[in-house]
Design an enzyme around this catalytic site. Structure first.
Site, short mmCIF file in Angstrom:
data_model
loop_
_atom_site.label_atom_id
_atom_site.label_comp_id
_atom_site.label_asym_id
_atom_site.label_seq_id
_atom_site.Cartn_x
_atom_site.Cartn_y
_atom_site.Cartn_z
N LYS A 1 -5.74 28.53 15.93
CA LYS A 1 -6.21 28.77 17.31
C LYS A 1 -7.61 28.21 17.47
O LYS A 1 -7.94 27.58 18.47
CB LYS A 1 -6.15 30.26 17.65
CG LYS A 1 -4.70 30.74 17.84
CD LYS A 1 -4.57 32.25 17.92
CE LYS A 1 -3.08 32.61 17.92
NZ LYS A 1 -2.80 34.04 17.86
N GLN B 1 -5.88 39.41 17.18
CA GLN B 1 -4.75 38.95 16.37
C GLN B 1 -3.96 40.15 15.84
O GLN B 1 -4.54 41.07 15.26
CB GLN B 1 -5.28 38.08 15.21
CG GLN B 1 -4.21 37.46 14.35
CD GLN B 1 -3.31 36.47 15.12
OE1 GLN B 1 -3.80 35.65 15.88
NE2 GLN B 1 -2.01 36.57 14.94
N ASP C 1 -3.47 36.44 26.06
CA ASP C 1 -2.15 36.57 25.43
C ASP C 1 -1.10 37.03 26.45
O ASP C 1 0.10 36.95 26.18
CB ASP C 1 -2.21 37.61 24.29
CG ASP C 1 -2.32 36.94 22.92
OD1 ASP C 1 -1.87 35.79 22.78
OD2 ASP C 1 -2.86 37.58 22.00
#
Ligand code: NDP
Length: 289
Positions: free
Chosen positions: A52, A96, A119
């Site tokens: 990422k 995460q 997200d």
């Protein structure tokens, strides 16, 4: 001939488009910044986080990295999220997963401002998707829509079957296909006669989490098959939820694993980061806060 949908190529195209948009924002004095939080040092998470950050670097998005020890408490993590929510220079916040067991994942994800939830997991964003409002969309299903569109596959009016109803893949996938005017069926572990259901599909999206479960008996001749699954087989090679070699000859188009849906997830995360600039101006979340 079966069309092999090339997720690597399509994700690279998207990243190059985003790179240009980021450069244009920079000329207007706008810098985009993503905060990435990892708790503990799970090796798979570390790989995802590294990828990422690499994508951010390529596109020109600034990334802030928070690597917290595995013993971090829920309060400490929530307090960091709160601090990042309040920072005007941070556009996106990504925590995460998975988190260590002492931390309630849902509580943390719900604490992220819906305006910075790149997200797309916050209930406000899921709700926005459900009623057709602007918001962040979960990256993997958004990536599937891009794969279909950029491969010239039309969704409107077609029978779409999604196998799997998880909050991060199956459900948002179904909503996105519906938004594109597909006729959508969602199948799951309680579905009776799954083969009969999946064989109706013009577009079959499989997110079942079971290695190579979908064989040619599940697929209508000429269907488009999108395989979201990622697993390692007995030889440690990557494979999907679809038994590719047996299914591919019967499809009009199919995604391989690796190189299909996988690369799209990070590309769409980057897209969400870029879109955050506009979304942060949107009123639906402002009203709710
Ligand atoms: P989950 O395990 O959360 O969900 C699996 C879904 O499949 C559930 O809804 C379950 O039904 C359904 N299911 C399980 N067994 C069967 C069965 N025998 N018949 C019909 N339905 C069944 O998985 P995720 O949605 O998180 O992920 C799905 C796959 O996608 C995984 O392989 C995962 O690794 C992969 N993935 C890939 C990503 C990428 O970037 N490419 C990102 C995210 C996930 P029920 O609800 O009834 O239990």
């Amino acid at each position: 001939m079966t069309q092999i949908i090339d997720g690597k190529k399509i994700s690279a195209e998207i990243k190059d488009e985003l790179k240009e948009q980021v450069a244009a924002y920079r000329e207007q004095g706008i810098e985009i910044c993503l905060a990435v939080i990892q708790v503990g040092d799970d090796p798979a998470s570390s790989v995802y986080v590294r990828n990422k950050k690499k994508a951010c670097e390529y596109i020109g998005i600034k990334s802030l990295s928070y690597e917290l020890p595995a013993r971090t408490t829920e309060e400490e993590l929530l307090s960091l999220v709160e601090q990042l929510n309040g920072r005007a220079d941070v556009n996106g916040i990504l925590v995460q997963l998975p988190l260590p067991e002492q931390i309630d994942e849902e509580k943390v994800l719900n604490a992220i401002s819906p305006l910075k939830d790149v997200d797309g997991f916050h209930p406000m964003n899921v709700g926005a998707l459900c009623i057709g409002k602007k918001g962040f969309v979960s990256c993997t299903p958004a990536g599937v829509i891009q794969l279909l569109k950029r491969s010239g596959i039309s969704i409107s009016g077609r029978e779409c079957v999604v196998v799997g109803r998880s909050n991060i893949v199956g459900k948002p996938m179904a909503l996105l296909l519906l938004r594109e005017n597909g006729t959508v069926t969602v199948a799951h572990s309680r579905t009776e006669d799954l083969k009969a259901v999946t064989r109706r599909a013009d577009i079959l999206v499989v997110a079942v989490g079971r290695p190579q479960m979908i064989t040619e008996e599940y697929v209508k001749e000429g269907a488009v098959v999108i395989d979201v699954g990622i697993h390692r087989d007995e030889n440690n090679k990557l494979c999907g939820d679809v038994e590719y070699a047996r299914v591919a000859p019967h499809c009009s188009a199919i995604t391989p694993v690796p190189g299909g849906v996988g690369p799209m997830t990070i590309a769409m995360l980057m897209k969400n980061c870029v879109e955050s600039v506009e979304i942060q101006k949107a009123s639906f979340v402002e009203r709710a806060e």
